[in-house]
Write a protein that holds these residues in place. Structure first.
Motif, PDB file in Angstrom:
ATOM      1  N   UNK A  61       6.694  -3.239   6.560  1.00 16.19           N
ATOM      2  CA  UNK A  61       5.544  -2.494   6.074  1.00 16.19           C
ATOM      3  C   UNK A  61       5.818  -1.020   5.849  1.00 16.19           C
ATOM      4  N   UNK A  62       6.098  -0.292   6.945  1.00 12.52           N
ATOM      5  CA  UNK A  62       6.123   1.163   6.852  1.00 12.52           C
ATOM      6  C   UNK A  62       7.442   1.705   6.305  1.00 12.52           C
ATOM      7  N   UNK A  63       8.573   1.314   6.910  1.00 14.19           N
ATOM      8  CA  UNK A  63       9.854   1.879   6.481  1.00 14.19           C
ATOM      9  C   UNK A  63      10.201   1.484   5.046  1.00 14.19           C
ATOM     10  N   UNK A  64      10.193   0.178   4.789  1.00 11.50           N
ATOM     11  CA  UNK A  64      10.566  -0.272   3.452  1.00 11.50           C
ATOM     12  C   UNK A  64       9.483   0.107   2.439  1.00 11.50           C
ATOM     13  N   UNK A  65       8.228   0.121   2.862  1.00 12.28           N
ATOM     14  CA  UNK A  65       7.160   0.545   1.954  1.00 12.28           C
ATOM     15  C   UNK A  65       7.330   1.982   1.499  1.00 12.28           C
ATOM     16  N   UNK A  66       7.651   2.880   2.450  1.00  7.05           N
ATOM     17  CA  UNK A  66       7.861   4.285   2.087  1.00  7.05           C
ATOM     18  C   UNK A  66       9.090   4.449   1.196  1.00  7.05           C
ATOM     19  N   UNK A  67      10.166   3.713   1.520  1.00  2.27           N
ATOM     20  CA  UNK A  67      11.386   3.826   0.721  1.00  2.27           C
ATOM     21  C   UNK A  67      11.216   3.301  -0.688  1.00  2.27           C
ATOM     22  N   UNK A  68      10.661   2.104  -0.812  1.00  2.00           N
ATOM     23  CA  UNK A  68      10.471   1.538  -2.151  1.00  2.00           C
ATOM     24  C   UNK A  68       9.409   2.307  -2.933  1.00  2.00           C
ATOM     25  N   UNK A  70      -0.438   8.050  -9.487  1.00  2.00           N
ATOM     26  CA  UNK A  70      -1.720   7.633  -8.910  1.00  2.00           C
ATOM     27  C   UNK A  70      -2.216   6.327  -9.517  1.00  2.00           C
ATOM     28  N   UNK A  71      -1.969   6.147 -10.813  1.00  3.83           N
ATOM     29  CA  UNK A  71      -2.312   4.864 -11.432  1.00  3.83           C
ATOM     30  C   UNK A  71      -1.503   3.747 -10.789  1.00  3.83           C
ATOM     31  N   UNK A  72      -0.235   4.030 -10.520  1.00  3.46           N
ATOM     32  CA  UNK A  72       0.602   3.044  -9.851  1.00  3.46           C
ATOM     33  C   UNK A  72       0.132   2.799  -8.416  1.00  3.46           C
ATOM     34  N   UNK A 124      -0.747  -0.843  -6.574  1.00  4.73           N
ATOM     35  CA  UNK A 124      -0.328  -1.371  -5.280  1.00  4.73           C
ATOM     36  C   UNK A 124      -1.498  -1.644  -4.347  1.00  4.73           C
ATOM     37  N   UNK A 125      -2.574  -0.891  -4.488  1.00  4.38           N
ATOM     38  CA  UNK A 125      -3.780  -1.225  -3.730  1.00  4.38           C
ATOM     39  C   UNK A 125      -4.280  -2.605  -4.146  1.00  4.38           C
ATOM     40  N   UNK A 126      -4.293  -2.849  -5.449  1.00  3.72           N
ATOM     41  CA  UNK A 126      -4.667  -4.172  -5.929  1.00  3.72           C
ATOM     42  C   UNK A 126      -3.728  -5.249  -5.419  1.00  3.72           C
ATOM     43  N   UNK A 127      -2.416  -4.953  -5.422  1.00  2.00           N
ATOM     44  CA  UNK A 127      -1.435  -5.911  -4.917  1.00  2.00           C
ATOM     45  C   UNK A 127      -1.638  -6.192  -3.438  1.00  2.00           C
ATOM     46  N   UNK A 128      -1.913  -5.136  -2.671  1.00  2.00           N
ATOM     47  CA  UNK A 128      -2.097  -5.299  -1.231  1.00  2.00           C
ATOM     48  C   UNK A 128      -3.321  -6.157  -0.919  1.00  2.00           C
ATOM     49  N   UNK A 129      -4.416  -5.884  -1.611  1.00  2.00           N
ATOM     50  CA  UNK A 129      -5.637  -6.670  -1.391  1.00  2.00           C
ATOM     51  C   UNK A 129      -5.397  -8.132  -1.740  1.00  2.00           C
ATOM     52  N   UNK A 130      -4.728  -8.363  -2.869  1.00  8.65           N
ATOM     53  CA  UNK A 130      -4.476  -9.744  -3.291  1.00  8.65           C
ATOM     54  C   UNK A 130      -3.554 -10.464  -2.314  1.00  8.65           C
ATOM     55  N   UNK A 131      -2.521  -9.766  -1.814  1.00  7.39           N
ATOM     56  CA  UNK A 131      -1.592 -10.387  -0.871  1.00  7.39           C
ATOM     57  C   UNK A 131      -2.305 -10.841   0.389  1.00  7.39           C
ATOM     58  N   UNK A 154       0.822  -1.208   0.000  1.00  8.10           N
ATOM     59  CA  UNK A 154       0.000   0.000   0.000  1.00  8.10           C
ATOM     60  C   UNK A 154       0.857   1.259   0.000  1.00  8.10           C
ATOM     61  N   UNK A 155       1.835   1.300   0.902  1.00  8.25           N
ATOM     62  CA  UNK A 155       2.702   2.477   0.945  1.00  8.25           C
ATOM     63  C   UNK A 155       3.539   2.586  -0.321  1.00  8.25           C
ATOM     64  N   UNK A 156       3.967   1.451  -0.839  1.00 14.12           N
ATOM     65  CA  UNK A 156       4.738   1.425  -2.082  1.00 14.12           C
ATOM     66  C   UNK A 156       3.987   2.150  -3.187  1.00 14.12           C
ATOM     67  N   UNK A 157       2.670   1.999  -3.196  1.00 12.81           N
ATOM     68  CA  UNK A 157       1.873   2.678  -4.197  1.00 12.81           C
ATOM     69  C   UNK A 157       1.454   4.076  -3.804  1.00 12.81           C
ATOM     70  N   UNK A 158       1.007   4.271  -2.563  1.00 15.06           N
ATOM     71  CA  UNK A 158       0.452   5.557  -2.154  1.00 15.06           C
ATOM     72  C   UNK A 158       1.513   6.640  -2.012  1.00 15.06           C
ATOM     73  N   UNK A 159       2.748   6.237  -1.724  1.00 18.11           N
ATOM     74  CA  UNK A 159       3.831   7.217  -1.635  1.00 18.11           C
ATOM     75  C   UNK A 159       4.251   7.690  -3.021  1.00 18.11           C
TER      76      UNK A 159
END
Length: 438
Positions: free
Chosen positions: A123-130, A377-379, A383-390, A73-78
């Motif tokens: 989740x948070x640290x690596x998600x924000x960085x990536x 935003x498309x990306x 990641x929202x789709x990826x998060x839900x699927x995971x 989620x953060x990977x996409x929302x950031x």
């Protein structure tokens, strides 16, 4: 001035261009590629480390998947805010901070002993960085430095994540099995940290910083002004305006399914699913590494095609092929590597992120200079789709003891994505803009 005189006056400039061995845009693209490879280590980590964490701590697959969900989620929302920050403060600064954040998060993972700590680091640290080093980074570099060959360059940079997977995944699987999952996590930390100095030294934000023009742009072209205002405002304004169009929602919906069927499902759960069928974890990790090999070929070729073929058609074909592969996957997994699973890996590898170049092209075609921000935003939808699927795949595994429902559901979603992508409208204005950008 006669035609002959004009030709003679242009000759010195042509000879000067010929003497320049390589345009600086290609050097920047190379450094960006290395940075994407260094940041890609964690993209391979969940699939390799989920079973060791489950076995050591007894955490359920759903608990571990939740940490991956936060990351995705953060990977996409950031990403859209990172794109705005890159436009506002420069690509180099944002990239270096992102690499250091990834390295710190991965290193701190070795100290976790409860799920909430995993959610904080993974989740948070690596998600924000990536997220700051997401595919929007490739779109920003392409837009800032290239007027021509944009499809090809975006394909090459997108393949950087696959290259990182290819490099890190086998090493991490071996390290996790031979020395423990903590050593594997430290490998990711070292890889991301090692790239930061290269970015700091060699990456430049804009061609005008070194007195150059974009590749394929006239040397006397006026550089685009640097955006003003807060990064959050730039990102949110781009979302507000794009969200009023059907094209945005078609791209976002298709890309959400793309994320669900790559990072969220196969990237996270293929190794555990293969393990359920008796396949050794290192063997399954090797198969995912092969995905990385063919992903490089498929994505670069997709970028080349995007410069020449209607990107809507490309997206429709890519999603349809992916759906066929997922529909057959439950019958292909076994304890041994059979030719049929190799065929699946090759096809899925060629298709893995081949969707990115045509999606970037459609964002640029429809939204012009705001294309990278809109792609952010498309990306995010990806990641929202990826998060839900995971998360849902982890729940399916806990409840049913296998992943069959997850694979078949994803196949059906791919059919939806194919139909939606082909139906994206093309106006005369955007068609003219697309031709001018190639």
């Amino acid at each position: 001035m006669t035609g002959t005189q004009a030709h003679e006056d242009a000759a010195p400039a042509a000879r000067e261009t010929g003497r320049r061995r390589i345009h600086p845009a290609w050097i920047v693209a190379l450094v960006a590629l290395v940075a994407l490879i260094g940041a890609a280590g964690f993209r391979a980590a969940p699939g390799v480390l989920m079973m060791p964490l489950h076995e050591e701590f007894g955490w359920s697959m759903a608990e571990i998947s939740l940490a991956v969900t936060i990351n995705l989620l953060l990977y996409g929302l950031v990403a859209p805010f990172a794109a705005a920050l890159m436009q506002r403060f420069g690509i180099r600064l944002v990239t270096v901070i992102a690499l250091i954040t990834i390295s710190a998060g991965s290193a701190l993972t070795v100290f976790v002993d409860s799920p909430w700590q995993l959610m904080l680091t993974w989740g948070m640290l690596i998600g924000a960085g990536t997220g700051s080093m997401a595919l929007v980074f490739a779109a920003t570099i392409t837009d800032a430095w290239f007027m021509r060959r944009r499809g090809l360059v975006s394909g090459i940079l997108t393949a950087g994540s696959a290259t990182g997977q290819l490099i890190f995944l086998p090493a991490m699987a071996f390290a996790a099995e031979a020395h423990g999952w903590r050593i594997a996590s430290l490998i990711v930390a070292a890889g991301a940290f090692a790239v930061a100095p290269l970015v700091l030294i060699f990456l430049r934000d804009r061609p005008s910083d070194i007195g150059a023009a974009r590749y394929g742009e006239p040397a006397d072209a006026t550089p685009a002004p640097r955006p003003t205002g807060g990064a959050a405002r730039l990102a949110l304004t781009a979302l507000r305006d794009a969200a009023r169009t059907r094209t945005f929602w078609a791209l976002a919906g298709g890309f959400a399914i793309c994320g669900a069927t790559t990072n969220g499902l196969v990237g996270t759960h293929f190794i555990p699913s293969a393990h359920d069928h008796g396949m050794p974890q290192t063997t399954a990790a090797g198969l995912l590494a092969v995905v990385g090999i063919f992903d490089i070929v498929g994505t670069v070729f997709s970028g080349w095609l995007t410069d020449r073929v209607n990107p809507r058609i490309l997206l429709g074909v890519y999603y349809a092929l992916r759906g066929v592969g997922l529909a057959f996957l439950p019958t292909l997994l076994s304890a041994e590597v059979q030719p049929s699973i190799v065929v699946f890996i090759v096809i899925y590898g060629l298709d893995w992120v081949a969707t990115v170049p045509p999606t970037i092209a459609l964002c640029r075609e429809a939204f012009g200079e705001r294309g990278p921000l809109v792609f952010g935003w498309v990306f995010a939808a990806h990641q929202v789709g990826a998060a839900i699927a995971a998360t849902l795949a982890g729940v399916v595994r806990d409840q049913t003891g296998h992943y069959t429902v997850a694979w078949l559901s994803a196949a059906g979603l791919c059919v939806v994505a194919a139909v939606v992508s082909i139906s994206i409208r093309r106006s005369v204005r955007t068609a003219d803009r697309a031709r001018a950008a190639r």
